[in-house]
Design an enzyme around this catalytic site. Structure first.
Site, PDB file in Angstrom:
ATOM      1  N   ARG A 103     -43.500 -45.956  56.952  1.00 27.11           N
ATOM      2  CA  ARG A 103     -43.331 -46.950  55.998  1.00 27.11           C
ATOM      3  C   ARG A 103     -41.843 -46.450  55.506  1.00 27.11           C
ATOM      4  O   ARG A 103     -41.196 -45.347  55.460  1.00 27.11           O
ATOM      5  CB  ARG A 103     -43.864 -46.898  54.739  1.00 27.11           C
ATOM      6  CG  ARG A 103     -45.380 -47.453  55.093  1.00 27.11           C
ATOM      7  CD  ARG A 103     -46.221 -47.511  53.514  1.00 27.11           C
ATOM      8  NE  ARG A 103     -47.474 -47.561  54.143  1.00 27.11           N
ATOM      9  CZ  ARG A 103     -48.390 -46.644  53.341  1.00 27.11           C
ATOM     10  NH1 ARG A 103     -47.998 -45.768  52.541  1.00 27.11           N
ATOM     11  NH2 ARG A 103     -49.812 -46.778  53.691  1.00 27.11           N
ATOM     12  N   HIS A 113     -52.063 -42.794  45.414  1.00 22.41           N
ATOM     13  CA  HIS A 113     -52.119 -41.622  45.431  1.00 22.41           C
ATOM     14  C   HIS A 113     -52.663 -40.783  43.990  1.00 22.41           C
ATOM     15  O   HIS A 113     -52.450 -39.747  43.836  1.00 22.41           O
ATOM     16  CB  HIS A 113     -50.827 -40.601  46.085  1.00 22.41           C
ATOM     17  CG  HIS A 113     -50.534 -40.976  47.386  1.00 22.41           C
ATOM     18  ND1 HIS A 113     -49.385 -41.009  47.667  1.00 22.41           N
ATOM     19  CD2 HIS A 113     -51.244 -41.307  48.562  1.00 22.41           C
ATOM     20  CE1 HIS A 113     -49.323 -41.473  49.096  1.00 22.41           C
ATOM     21  NE2 HIS A 113     -50.509 -41.503  49.686  1.00 22.41           N
ATOM     22  N   ASN A 119     -64.916 -42.252  51.756  1.00 21.16           N
ATOM     23  CA  ASN A 119     -63.634 -42.879  51.712  1.00 21.16           C
ATOM     24  C   ASN A 119     -63.403 -43.743  52.806  1.00 21.16           C
ATOM     25  O   ASN A 119     -63.366 -43.381  54.023  1.00 21.16           O
ATOM     26  CB  ASN A 119     -62.468 -41.721  51.823  1.00 21.16           C
ATOM     27  CG  ASN A 119     -61.035 -42.385  52.145  1.00 21.16           C
ATOM     28  OD1 ASN A 119     -61.010 -43.705  51.930  1.00 21.16           O
ATOM     29  ND2 ASN A 119     -60.027 -41.313  51.989  1.00 21.16           N
ATOM     30  N   ARG A 158     -63.675 -43.692  46.913  1.00 21.34           N
ATOM     31  CA  ARG A 158     -62.368 -43.790  46.871  1.00 21.34           C
ATOM     32  C   ARG A 158     -62.099 -45.441  46.630  1.00 21.34           C
ATOM     33  O   ARG A 158     -62.260 -45.981  47.782  1.00 21.34           O
ATOM     34  CB  ARG A 158     -61.622 -43.166  47.901  1.00 21.34           C
ATOM     35  CG  ARG A 158     -60.043 -43.497  47.679  1.00 21.34           C
ATOM     36  CD  ARG A 158     -59.190 -42.811  48.861  1.00 21.34           C
ATOM     37  NE  ARG A 158     -57.762 -43.171  48.603  1.00 21.34           N
ATOM     38  CZ  ARG A 158     -57.101 -43.332  49.686  1.00 21.34           C
ATOM     39  NH1 ARG A 158     -57.450 -43.365  51.012  1.00 21.34           N
ATOM     40  NH2 ARG A 158     -55.753 -43.626  49.245  1.00 21.34           N
ATOM     41  N   GLU A 163     -58.245 -34.464  47.416  1.00 23.49           N
ATOM     42  CA  GLU A 163     -58.737 -35.528  46.707  1.00 23.49           C
ATOM     43  C   GLU A 163     -60.112 -35.900  46.482  1.00 23.49           C
ATOM     44  O   GLU A 163     -60.908 -36.308  45.550  1.00 23.49           O
ATOM     45  CB  GLU A 163     -58.043 -36.860  47.377  1.00 23.49           C
ATOM     46  CG  GLU A 163     -56.574 -36.890  47.126  1.00 23.49           C
ATOM     47  CD  GLU A 163     -55.709 -37.842  47.994  1.00 23.49           C
ATOM     48  OE1 GLU A 163     -55.516 -37.319  49.260  1.00 23.49           O
ATOM     49  OE2 GLU A 163     -55.483 -38.988  47.906  1.00 23.49           O
TER      50      GLU A 163
END
Ligand code: AMP
Length: 403
Positions: free
Chosen positions: A244, A183, A10, A94, A387
């Site tokens: 965010r 996601h 990743n 990823r 993940e």
């Protein structure tokens, strides 16, 4: 295919996270992180699960991703897990944005790289970093299958009614503006694991997945397929996140530019990096926010309330989208650990069949578990996401199919 190991990478703009898994039993052989790549203060932290022993940390400048991956390869070699081993079956990467083009994990070749590159305008922060990781790994092991697993892929099943914004479709298509969602690897894994927890096949359950980490997103999953999700063209839309804003009236942006005199870049930074929980109260870590609330801090309490209010709105919206709901699954750093968030998010929704059992909700653990009372119509579940395992599983399955 002879090997049974998969390396998951990743790659961020200045970081490289990795895990090496043995797919015979999905066990983790090693994992680690290189941070602050390109700075004088780079750090590699390596945990040798299979070899045992403590995590090893090395500080010192690591110039680029190439040097980072070579340093990781050295650490793995020290544990007898070198990347030149025939036991390594593939590398899974990823990749944040796969647009509409990539609906499945994909074996990487030059054409795939070109397509990921073409998507940079819609993922300017993430795709270039992911590509750096891909190029570096291909240079190191050009003979090895490398697979891209896209954050957007799980959401490509959304109907047009959910994926389209209500703007002129010619303009939308020209600029590839639509809801992509992110996601996706986590939403796919957690929705499947939730079905398993209920003892049912994924095709037979409707789940609302709430991935609440530093980034946060919700999705409505009908029978194993995503039908709506809260992030949009970029990861800025939807829930209140660590830094965010999530949803806001788009006119706020015009207002900040015209009346506030801010540049587009300044607004971009404000909404992505200086908003959300952090913007509201100066902290983006839910642990710290809870601590401050316990001390009577009003800004932290309001930030928490705004966070939970948005969450509740999405639970209601996706309940309506799905019609019937079997489970609401909480995952990621906040979702897995913050019992007060789970409790507050479903408070008052008893008429929808939603409730938490305070005793069950307070128990910590790293296994999937149900925290609603037995009598509840809808299961409220805590399902730790994984993940890396999902990327490794998809990578291994694809490489196995192709050999
Ligand atoms: P993630 O992006 O999934 O790694 O989640 C990171 C976020 O999870 C942190 O910023 C915290 O807000 C939150 N978090 C992690 N551990 C806890 C905890 N024990 N209690 C509450 N929140 C937590």
């Amino acid at each position: 295919m002879t090997g049974t190991r998969v390396l998951v990478l990743n790659s961020g703009s200045s970081s490289l996270k990795y895990q090496l898994l043995d797919m015979r039993d999905s066990s983790r052989l090693a994992a680690g992180l290189v941070e602050r790549i390109g700075e004088q203060t780079s750090r590699l932290k390596h945990t040798p699960m299979a070899a045992g022993g403590d995590a090893r940390e090395a500080d010192g400048p690591i110039a680029d991703h190439d040097a980072a991956l070579k340093a990781v390869a050295q650490e793995l070699a020290r544990d007898g897990l070198g990347l030149d081993s025939p036991d390594l079956a593939a590398i899974g990467h990823r990749v944040v944005h796969g647009g509409m083009f990539f609906t499945e994990p994909t074996v990487i070749d030059d054409a795939v790289i070109a397509e990921i590159e073409r998507l940079i305008p819609v993922a300017p922060l993430h795709n270039p970093a992911n590509l750096t990781g891909i190029r570096t790994a291909r240079a190191l092991r050009p003979d090895l299958p490398q697979v891209a697993v896209f954050d957007t892929a799980f959401h490509t099943t959304m109907p047009e009614s959910a994926a389209r914004y209500a703007i002129d479709p010619r303009i939308a298509d020209r600029h590839r503006i639509r809801r992509y969602g992110f996601h996706g690897t986590s939403h796919a894994y957690v929705s499947r694991a939730t079905a398993e927890l209920l003892g049912k096949a994924p095709e037979d359950v409707n789940v609302i997945v709430l991935h609440l980490g530093n980034g946060a997103s919700a999705s409505a999953v009908r029978g194993g397929r995503c039908v709506d999700t809260s992030m949009g063209l970029t990861p800025l839309e939807g829930l209140v996140m660590g830094t965010r804003s999530g949803d806001l009236d788009p006119a706020v942006i015009f207002h900040l530019a015209r009346v506030g005199g801010m540049s587009m870049d300044e607004i971009d930074t404000l909404l992505n990096k200086r908003s959300g929980l952090f913007g509201l109260c100066g902290d983006n870590d839910m642990r710290e926010i809870r601590r401050r609330i316990d001390e009577g801090d009003e800004a932290a309490a309001l930030a928490f309330d705004i966070y939970v209010h948005r969450l509740k709105k999405y639970i209601g919206a996706y309940y309506a989208v799905l019609g019937t709901v079997d489970a609401v699954a909480f995952t990621a750093g906040v979702g897995e650990n913050a019992a007060p968030v789970r409790e507050a998010a479903v408070a008052g929704l008893e008429s929808l069949g939603l409730a938490v059992d305070p005793g069950r909700n307070a128990v910590r653990g790293d296994r999937p578990r149900i925290v609603s009372p037995d009598s509840a119509r809808v299961a409220v579940a805590v399902v730790p996401t994984d993940e890396e395992l999902e990327i490794a599983t998809q990578t291994y399955a694809l490489v196995g199919k192709n050999t």
